[in-house]
Design an enzyme around this catalytic site. Structure first.
Site, PDB file in Angstrom:
ATOM      1  N   CYS A 258       1.490  -0.021   4.849  1.00 19.32           N
ATOM      2  CA  CYS A 258       1.672   1.205   4.093  1.00 19.32           C
ATOM      3  C   CYS A 258       2.784   1.990   4.765  1.00 19.32           C
ATOM      4  O   CYS A 258       3.629   1.406   5.455  1.00 19.32           O
ATOM      5  CB  CYS A 258       0.373   2.002   3.977  1.00 19.32           C
TER       6      CYS A 258
ATOM      7  N   HIS B 190       0.426  11.618   2.124  1.00 22.85           N
ATOM      8  CA  HIS B 190      -0.397  10.412   1.985  1.00 22.85           C
ATOM      9  C   HIS B 190      -1.501  10.698   0.972  1.00 22.85           C
ATOM     10  O   HIS B 190      -2.455  11.418   1.255  1.00 22.85           O
ATOM     11  CB  HIS B 190      -0.988  10.023   3.337  1.00 22.85           C
TER      12      HIS B 190
END
Length: 622
Positions: A27, A543
């Site tokens: 990620c 995020h």
């Protein structure tokens, strides 16, 4: 990448070695391993490694937190561990995309890499004609021939470039696609009679679009099949050989003639409609012409008209298509004038210039097609242009170019009467103005405007806070929702401030806006996180949710891309909040300043309560 070689080697060794790795993704900040046996991993070594922030275990994944440079480390780890792309790379999830959206995504992906060169080539072709008409040099001179070759080569050999781009889009060997395109342009098989099993085939593939795209679409599964069944020792050269020997004859004998046949019958049909109703024909032809150009069937459609003009027969169809480029000109000019996206401006400028000269591919593929409403608008304006030319009974008398270079062809060479030319110029001006006005009114950057207006009063109140702090950079809130202290986030890397200081938002709406003026550093393929760098130098990570990387992009949509300039309030990402929650994921969103060490103090303006988009959120004191 060399500086990450040792780090990658030590990570692989301390997660249990290559054989312990079942899968690897990443990620925005973490390497996410699937391990056969997590007990083989050396947690303490990795946690204490200077290149690793920490180690976390969650959702069946062994997560090695690296930081913003994780994509570079990921590539080196993948190479050293010998992991294949399908094992280690997360792709965008397109299951939720409609068929229509997939089509435009595919076409844009195939065409976009070539837009800059298409624009340059179109401008060169136009300038060459202008210099020739102005008498700087003649059309028979060596200067004209050379410059024409410079401008025309991209279009003539476009199948080669499209073959490469399409192959990359379909995840096959791009050099097979490139070679297939080159074969399609080979002079000795273009425009000549070739006989196979008693059937004569005569096809031309240079300057076409659709045939090579379809051919590579055929070649992709064939390549995958041979890569799967052939021994590793021979498939490197046997697979390309078999793909070319199987697919090229099928493509040449079936795809090309079929495309030509479609174009031929379209041309005959349009001429029939012109004979019945020039107005209706103009509307249909003007509205659909850009689609014909996209699929490479336009040359076959106008072949009957070209033959008629060569025999001295005036033709309405050539007049109807010659001015369609001005619809793209007006709309793309409006977008260039209105957008604040510098990247889009850089694409739109040469695109609308090329449209003046009748070269619309850069405008279509680079600007309007990716923005479907603008492309539909250009088709509507094209229909208006064609209809007006039909109403005024404008005809082409001689072969000329497109755009402004189509105008000389409107002069009757026998009488010298300029009435037909004047009508064409009037339609050109009307079409351009209408397209410009409509485009300017309807085009909108992906930007929050109403939301920012709603919080204007609140933002004014908060200004005094930033002024009191002194020389501080202030980041505004990117998501409407409820503020949470970072230590309440259910993820140790965020809650303990390992990734940096910041704040968290529990969203009420599924939109993320830019918290500052700056540049997008990265948009992760799964679109659950985005990194930016502000004009003040702060590195910001947003995020979206906890472990939402496992959704593989489902329910998320990115509106920006890496390297793109943004201004405060631009829409970055949208997401389906309810669907994500129904899937069992928390959408609590940390907003982190990852280069925290560059600041003496990072303090939230508020730590509790509801907050609207655009309200001051974090104060960064150097």
């Amino acid at each position: 990448m060399e500086k990450y070689q040792q780090l990658a080697s030590e990570i692989i060794e301390n997660v249990g070695g290559k054989d312990n790795i079942l899968g690897l993704t990443h990620c925005v900040t973490r390497l996410r391993f699937k391990l056969r046996d997590e007990s083989l991993a050396n947690d303490e070594f990795l946690k204490n490694h200077e290149g690793v922030v920490t180690v976390l275990k969650s959702a069946g994944q062994y997560q090695v937190v690296i930081g913003n440079h994780v994509p570079d480390v990921f590539k080196v780890v993948r190479e050293q561990a010998g992991l294949s792309d399908d094992l280690s790379t997360i792709e965008d999830d397109k299951k939720e995309m409609s068929l229509f959206a997939r089509f435009f995504d595919f076409i844009s992906g195939v065409m976009m890499p070539s837009i800059a060169i298409l624009s340059a080539s179109g401008i060169i072709k136009g300038l060459n004609t202008v210099l020739s008409v102005a008498g700087v040099y003649s059309a028979e001179s060596s200067y004209y021939t050379l410059i024409n070759a410079i401008g025309d080569a991209m279009f003539y050999f476009f199948p080669i470039i499209l073959g490469y781009n399409t192959a990359r889009k379909l995840k096959m060997n791009p050099y097979i696609g490139l070679t297939l395109g080159a074969i399609m342009c080979y002079p000795e098989i273009n425009g000549v009679d070739l006989s196979f099993f008693g059937h004569n085939i005569n096809a031309t593939y240079t300057s076409t679009v659709l045939p090579i795209i379809l051919l590579v679409c055929l070649a992709a599964p064939v390549e995958r099949f041979f890569n799967k069944v052939l021994p590793s020792a021979v498939k490197t050269f046997m697979t390309p050989m078999l793909v070319m020997l199987i697919c090229l004859p099928i493509g040449f004998a079936l795809i090309g003639p079929l495309a030509n046949l479609v174009g031929l019958y379209l041309g005959k049909g349009i001429n029939t409609v012109i004979g019945i109703s020039p107005i209706l024909a103009g509307i249909l032809l003007g509205g659909m012409w850009q689609l014909f150009v996209m699929f490479g069937v336009h040359m076959m459609i106008i072949m009957p008209s070209i033959m008629g003009l060569m025999q001295g027969t005036p033709d309405a169809m050539m007049a109807m298509i010659s001015l369609v480029s001005f619809t793209q000109l007006g709309i793309v000019l409006a977008i260039w004038m209105k957008t604040r996206d510098k990247k889009l401006k850089n694409i739109a400028l040469p695109a609308w210039i090329a449209s003046i000269f009748g070269v619309t591919e850069p405008a279509i593929y680079g600007v309007t097609l990716p923005r479907r409403k603008m492309f539909v608008l250009s088709c509507i304006m094209g229909a208006i242009s064609g209809g007006l030319l039909g109403v005024l009974n404008v005809k082409a008398y001689t072969m000329a170019g497109l755009g402004i270079f189509g105008l000389p062809g409107m002069i009757d060479p026998n009488s010298g009467d300029l009435d037909n030319l004047v009508k064409a110029i009037i339609v050109m001006i009307i079409t351009t103005i209408l397209s410009l006005v409509a485009g300017y009114i309807l085009f909108k950057d992906d930007k929050v405007e109403a939301t920012m207006d709603e919080v204007g009063t609140n933002h004014t109140k908060m200004t005094s806070v930033s002024n009191a702090i002194g020389e501080a950079e202030v980041l505004v809130n990117p998501i409407k929702g409820t503020i949470l202290p970072l230590n309440e986030v259910k993820d140790d890397a965020f809650a303990q401030g390992i990734m940096g200081k910041g704040i968290a938002i529990d969203p009420e709406e599924g939109h993320v806006y830019a918290p500052c003026d700056g540049t997008v550093m990265t948009v992760f393929p799964t679109k659950h996180a985005i990194g930016l760098i502000s004009e003040g130098g702060s590195e910001i990570l947003i995020h979206l949710g906890m472990d939402t990387v496992q959704l593989n992009g489902q329910y998320f949509e990115a509106h920006v891309e890496s390297g793109q300039k943004v201004v405060k309030g631009d829409l970055l990402i949208s997401f389906d909040l309810d669907a994500i929650k129904d899937a069992g994921y928390s959408m609590v969103t940390p907003i982190i300043v990852t280069n925290t060490r560059d600041y003496s103090e990072i303090s939230p303006v508020s730590t509790t309560g509801d907050i609207t988009v655009g309200t001051d959120l974090l104060s960064l004191q150097v």
